[in-house]
Design a protein around this motif. Structure first.
Motif, PDB file in Angstrom:
ATOM      1  N   LEU A 166       0.825  -1.213   0.000  1.00  0.00           N
ATOM      2  CA  LEU A 166       0.000   0.000   0.000  1.00  0.00           C
ATOM      3  C   LEU A 166       0.861   1.266   0.000  1.00  0.00           C
ATOM      4  N   ILE A 167       1.899   1.282   0.811  1.00  0.00           N
ATOM      5  CA  ILE A 167       2.766   2.447   0.878  1.00  0.00           C
ATOM      6  C   ILE A 167       3.529   2.632  -0.430  1.00  0.00           C
ATOM      7  N   ALA A 168       3.963   1.552  -1.039  1.00  0.00           N
ATOM      8  CA  ALA A 168       4.675   1.664  -2.317  1.00  0.00           C
ATOM      9  C   ALA A 168       3.765   2.276  -3.380  1.00  0.00           C
ATOM     10  N   ALA A 169       2.528   1.825  -3.427  1.00  0.00           N
ATOM     11  CA  ALA A 169       1.585   2.376  -4.393  1.00  0.00           C
ATOM     12  C   ALA A 169       1.291   3.834  -4.075  1.00  0.00           C
ATOM     13  N   ALA A 170       1.116   4.151  -2.803  1.00  0.00           N
ATOM     14  CA  ALA A 170       0.807   5.527  -2.406  1.00  0.00           C
ATOM     15  C   ALA A 170       1.954   6.468  -2.758  1.00  0.00           C
ATOM     16  N   THR A 171       3.182   6.026  -2.539  1.00  0.00           N
ATOM     17  CA  THR A 171       4.343   6.856  -2.857  1.00  0.00           C
ATOM     18  C   THR A 171       4.401   7.172  -4.348  1.00  0.00           C
ATOM     19  N   ALA A 172       4.037   6.199  -5.170  1.00  0.00           N
ATOM     20  CA  ALA A 172       4.076   6.393  -6.616  1.00  0.00           C
ATOM     21  C   ALA A 172       2.950   7.289  -7.118  1.00  0.00           C
ATOM     22  N   LEU A 173       1.807   7.312  -6.428  1.00  0.00           N
ATOM     23  CA  LEU A 173       0.609   7.981  -6.942  1.00  0.00           C
ATOM     24  C   LEU A 173       0.300   9.328  -6.290  1.00  0.00           C
ATOM     25  N   ASP A 174       0.870   9.606  -5.136  1.00  0.00           N
ATOM     26  CA  ASP A 174       0.547  10.841  -4.407  1.00  0.00           C
ATOM     27  C   ASP A 174       0.887  12.061  -5.253  1.00  0.00           C
ATOM     28  N   GLN A 175      -0.109  12.939  -5.427  1.00  0.00           N
ATOM     29  CA  GLN A 175       0.095  14.173  -6.183  1.00  0.00           C
ATOM     30  C   GLN A 175       0.191  15.397  -5.273  1.00  0.00           C
ATOM     31  N   VAL A 180      -6.016   7.940  -1.553  1.00  0.00           N
ATOM     32  CA  VAL A 180      -7.239   7.310  -1.071  1.00  0.00           C
ATOM     33  C   VAL A 180      -7.094   5.804  -1.255  1.00  0.00           C
ATOM     34  N   TRP A 181      -7.341   5.062  -0.179  1.00  0.00           N
ATOM     35  CA  TRP A 181      -7.294   3.602  -0.204  1.00  0.00           C
ATOM     36  C   TRP A 181      -8.717   3.089  -0.004  1.00  0.00           C
ATOM     37  N   VAL A 182      -9.150   2.180  -0.868  1.00  0.00           N
ATOM     38  CA  VAL A 182     -10.522   1.687  -0.765  1.00  0.00           C
ATOM     39  C   VAL A 182     -10.548   0.175  -0.896  1.00  0.00           C
ATOM     40  N   ALA A 183     -11.342  -0.465  -0.076  1.00  0.00           N
ATOM     41  CA  ALA A 183     -11.368  -1.925   0.044  1.00  0.00           C
ATOM     42  C   ALA A 183     -12.145  -2.581  -1.079  1.00  0.00           C
ATOM     43  N   ASP A 184     -11.840  -3.866  -1.307  1.00  0.00           N
ATOM     44  CA  ASP A 184     -12.643  -4.687  -2.207  1.00  0.00           C
ATOM     45  C   ASP A 184     -13.934  -5.095  -1.508  1.00  0.00           C
ATOM     46  N   TRP A 198      -8.431   8.021   3.764  1.00  0.00           N
ATOM     47  CA  TRP A 198      -7.616   9.083   3.177  1.00  0.00           C
ATOM     48  C   TRP A 198      -6.305   9.125   3.955  1.00  0.00           C
ATOM     49  N   VAL A 199      -5.242   8.646   3.323  1.00  0.00           N
ATOM     50  CA  VAL A 199      -3.921   8.644   3.954  1.00  0.00           C
ATOM     51  C   VAL A 199      -3.223   9.932   3.537  1.00  0.00           C
ATOM     52  N   ARG A 200      -3.142  10.860   4.462  1.00  0.00           N
ATOM     53  CA  ARG A 200      -2.673  12.208   4.161  1.00  0.00           C
ATOM     54  C   ARG A 200      -1.142  12.270   4.139  1.00  0.00           C
ATOM     55  N   PRO A 201      -0.607  13.338   3.551  1.00  0.00           N
ATOM     56  CA  PRO A 201       0.848  13.499   3.562  1.00  0.00           C
ATOM     57  C   PRO A 201       1.398  13.440   4.983  1.00  0.00           C
ATOM     58  N   GLY A 202       2.461  12.671   5.171  1.00  0.00           N
ATOM     59  CA  GLY A 202       3.054  12.519   6.491  1.00  0.00           C
ATOM     60  C   GLY A 202       2.500  11.371   7.306  1.00  0.00           C
ATOM     61  N   ASP A 203       1.368  10.790   6.883  1.00  0.00           N
ATOM     62  CA  ASP A 203       0.774   9.638   7.582  1.00  0.00           C
ATOM     63  C   ASP A 203       1.510   8.374   7.134  1.00  0.00           C
ATOM     64  N   ARG A 220      -7.699  -0.658  -3.726  1.00  0.00           N
ATOM     65  CA  ARG A 220      -7.345   0.290  -4.774  1.00  0.00           C
ATOM     66  C   ARG A 220      -6.727   1.528  -4.142  1.00  0.00           C
ATOM     67  N   VAL A 221      -5.593   1.946  -4.682  1.00  0.00           N
ATOM     68  CA  VAL A 221      -4.914   3.160  -4.230  1.00  0.00           C
ATOM     69  C   VAL A 221      -4.949   4.166  -5.382  1.00  0.00           C
ATOM     70  N   MET A 222      -5.355   5.396  -5.084  1.00  0.00           N
ATOM     71  CA  MET A 222      -5.385   6.455  -6.091  1.00  0.00           C
ATOM     72  C   MET A 222      -5.076   7.786  -5.420  1.00  0.00           C
ATOM     73  N   PRO A 223      -4.701   8.806  -6.185  1.00  0.00           N
ATOM     74  CA  PRO A 223      -4.427  10.106  -5.563  1.00  0.00           C
ATOM     75  C   PRO A 223      -5.692  10.684  -4.942  1.00  0.00           C
ATOM     76  N   PHE A 224      -5.511  11.415  -3.839  1.00  0.00           N
ATOM     77  CA  PHE A 224      -6.631  12.185  -3.315  1.00  0.00           C
ATOM     78  C   PHE A 224      -6.867  13.358  -4.256  1.00  0.00           C
ATOM     79  N   LEU A 225      -8.104  13.529  -4.686  1.00  0.00           N
ATOM     80  CA  LEU A 225      -8.460  14.555  -5.649  1.00  0.00           C
ATOM     81  C   LEU A 225      -9.203  15.682  -4.940  1.00  0.00           C
ATOM     82  N   GLU A 226      -8.644  16.886  -4.996  1.00  0.00           N
ATOM     83  CA  GLU A 226      -9.396  18.027  -4.476  1.00  0.00           C
ATOM     84  C   GLU A 226     -10.498  18.370  -5.465  1.00  0.00           C
ATOM     85  N   GLY A 227     -11.661  18.740  -4.953  1.00  0.00           N
ATOM     86  CA  GLY A 227     -12.792  19.085  -5.788  1.00  0.00           C
ATOM     87  C   GLY A 227     -14.090  18.611  -5.176  1.00  0.00           C
ATOM     88  N   ILE A 228     -15.188  19.062  -5.756  1.00  0.00           N
ATOM     89  CA  ILE A 228     -16.515  18.711  -5.241  1.00  0.00           C
ATOM     90  C   ILE A 228     -16.863  17.275  -5.654  1.00  0.00           C
TER      91      ILE A 228
END
Length: 463
Positions: A166-175, A180-184, A198-203, A220-228
């Motif tokens: 999870l951390i490896a994927a988060a490091t590659a995708l963080d913008q 954001v990590w979401v379960a199956d 939501w795994v924030r910067p520094g967590d 699934r790991v994806m970047p946290f997206l700011e927006g509505i």
């Protein structure tokens, strides 16, 4: 247009539902009462209701033949759904006997809100969900559907529910805003952000990984997206796809937590015209792909975020979503939910999708509805409070002060329930409801004993 659409489809559905018997199973009694009244308006026989708690609002009356209410105390909305499904699969003997006396020839069909139930008391489900349809609610599988349908999405990785991966994927995708990590769906279909972190910067992500490992095999790991956060709604017919206007998903952000708080739907928010048109094109594309790839019929929602890169979808729900109630609130007694049931069942009726689409779009544009709704583990007394703004906060209206919003408290199997609504004559359409819901929940913390704590709302990054 709205009257033409209502009269036409009501006559169509009356011929289908008139005289038929249904069991309404799952959910709160107040919600089942609304469905029973919709069936009664179409001439159906009074249904048998199987409810799990009273809920807030008008309770079932003479439009129901019988109401049996099960008492449960779930941890959250997902646990509530699982408990309901387990109960409906194996009803107590006395409840089944009551149903058999009410329906001695076994001709009744079941309208069931839990997704994974094949029959109730030996009666078949009406408008049931096929396994291929339900599989699309797996948030670790849906990206393959977006790609096949040609829908733009955010980058993601699917990894084992283990901290190192999870951390490896988060490091590659963080913008820059975390990931954001979401379960199956190992532990069942989940919503309301319950299976999301939501795994924030520094967590370091250790707590998030530990909590997800208990409910999932893959994440699934994806970047946290700011927006509505926005949901697009549509209906897949045999020969057309009707799509409607965007609905804001009120998703709030607790301070110092890896959780997000889903707080209902609102159609007060107006995206830019270019974004609205693009989201409607995406929804229509998805509706056609649903029909072509899994032979889908019925209502669906495409949920996502209106980010700096436009609308990026995050999940697909091939079912009637919560936002439909805000879209059709101005249509009065239009038989919208029975229409969705009939389409999902595959009834060969002469529906008029284009007329329906225009009627819903016109009504939703002129009749803004919603504000937010949320469950809480705090037990609440039923009541309604009219609110006015006092600086940056809400307070209870006094004397002849004209309220700008209303907060309704009630009961829920989890503990309590709050419904917040903005007054249509005292608020201007266009802006996000999220900040108003934050204010309403601060009022609830101060005055009703809830403990939502400090919350922030999403920012509109497209203006």
């Amino acid at each position: 247009m709205q009257e033409e659409a209502r009269a036409y489809h009501e006559a169509l559905l009356r011929r289908l539902f008139g005289g038929r018997k249904f069991i309404l199973a799952g959910g709160l009694a107040a919600s089942l009462g609304r469905k029973a009244r919709a069936l009664a308006a179409l001439g159906a026989a009074p249904p048998f209701l199987l409810a799990f708690g009273e809920g807030t609002g008008e309770q079932p009356g003479p439009e129901a033949a019988h109401l049996h209410q099960f008492e449960i105390r779930p941890r959250d909305l997902v646990d509530q759904l699982l408990q309901e499904e387990a109960t409906l699969r194996d009803l107590p003997r006395d409840v089944r006997a009551m149903i058999d006396r009410w329906d001695p020839d076994g001709s009744a069909r079941v309208l069931c809100s839990p997704g994974d139930v094949a029959a109730v008391a030996g009666r078949d489900i009406y408008a049931g969900r096929k396994p291929a349809w339900m599989a699309l609610e797996d948030k670790t599988a849906i990206d393959a559907f977006w790609d096949a349908a040609g829908v733009q999405r955010a980058p993601s990785r699917i990894v084992a529910a283990e901290h190192r991966e999870l951390i490896a994927a988060a490091t590659a995708l963080d913008q820059g805003l975390g990931t954001v990590w979401v379960a199956d769906v190992k532990s069942g279909i989940h919503g309301s952000a319950i299976g999301l972190r939501w795994v924030r910067p520094g967590d370091d992500g250790i707590a998030a990984a530990d909590s997800l490992r208990g409910i999932a095999d893959r994440v699934r790991v994806m970047p946290f997206l700011e927006g509505i956060p926005v949901s697009m709604h549509g209906i897949v017919f045999d020969d057309a796809v009707a799509v409607f206007r965007p609905v804001e998903m009120v998703v709030l952000r607790p301070m110092r937590s890896d959780r997000l708080l889903y707080a209902g739907c609102s159609n007060w928010f107006d995206p830019e015209t270019r974004d609205r048109d693009a989201m409607r094109r995406t929804a229509r594309r998805v509706g056609h792909a649903l029909r072509e790839r899994v032979d889908y019929r019925g209502a669906f929602t495409v949920d996502g975020v209106l980010s700096t890169d436009g609308f990026l979808p995050t999940e697909l729900n091939p079912r009637t979503g919560a936002g439909f109630s805000t879209l059709v609130a101005g249509l009065g007694d239009f038989p919208f939910e029975p229409l969705c049931w009939a389409v999902a069942e595959g009834e060969r009726l002469a529906f008029r999708p284009a007329l329906l689409e225009r009627a819903v779009l016109d009504s939703a544009e002129r009749h803004r509805a919603g504000g937010g709704s949320i469950t809480t583990r705090t037990t609440l007394d039923a009541g309604t409070v009219d609110l006015v703004r006092d600086g940056t906060e809400y307070r209870e209206a006094r004397g002849d002060e004209v309220p700008v919003a209303t907060l309704v408290a009630g009961h829920n199997p989890i503990g309590g329930f709050l419904s917040f609504s903005l007054d249509r004559d005292r608020n201007q359409a266009g802006t996000s409801t999220g900040p108003e819901m934050c204010r309403a929940l601060r009022y609830a913390d101060r005055n009703l004993g809830t403990e939502f704590g400090r919350l922030t709302a999403a920012r509109n990054v497209r203006r």
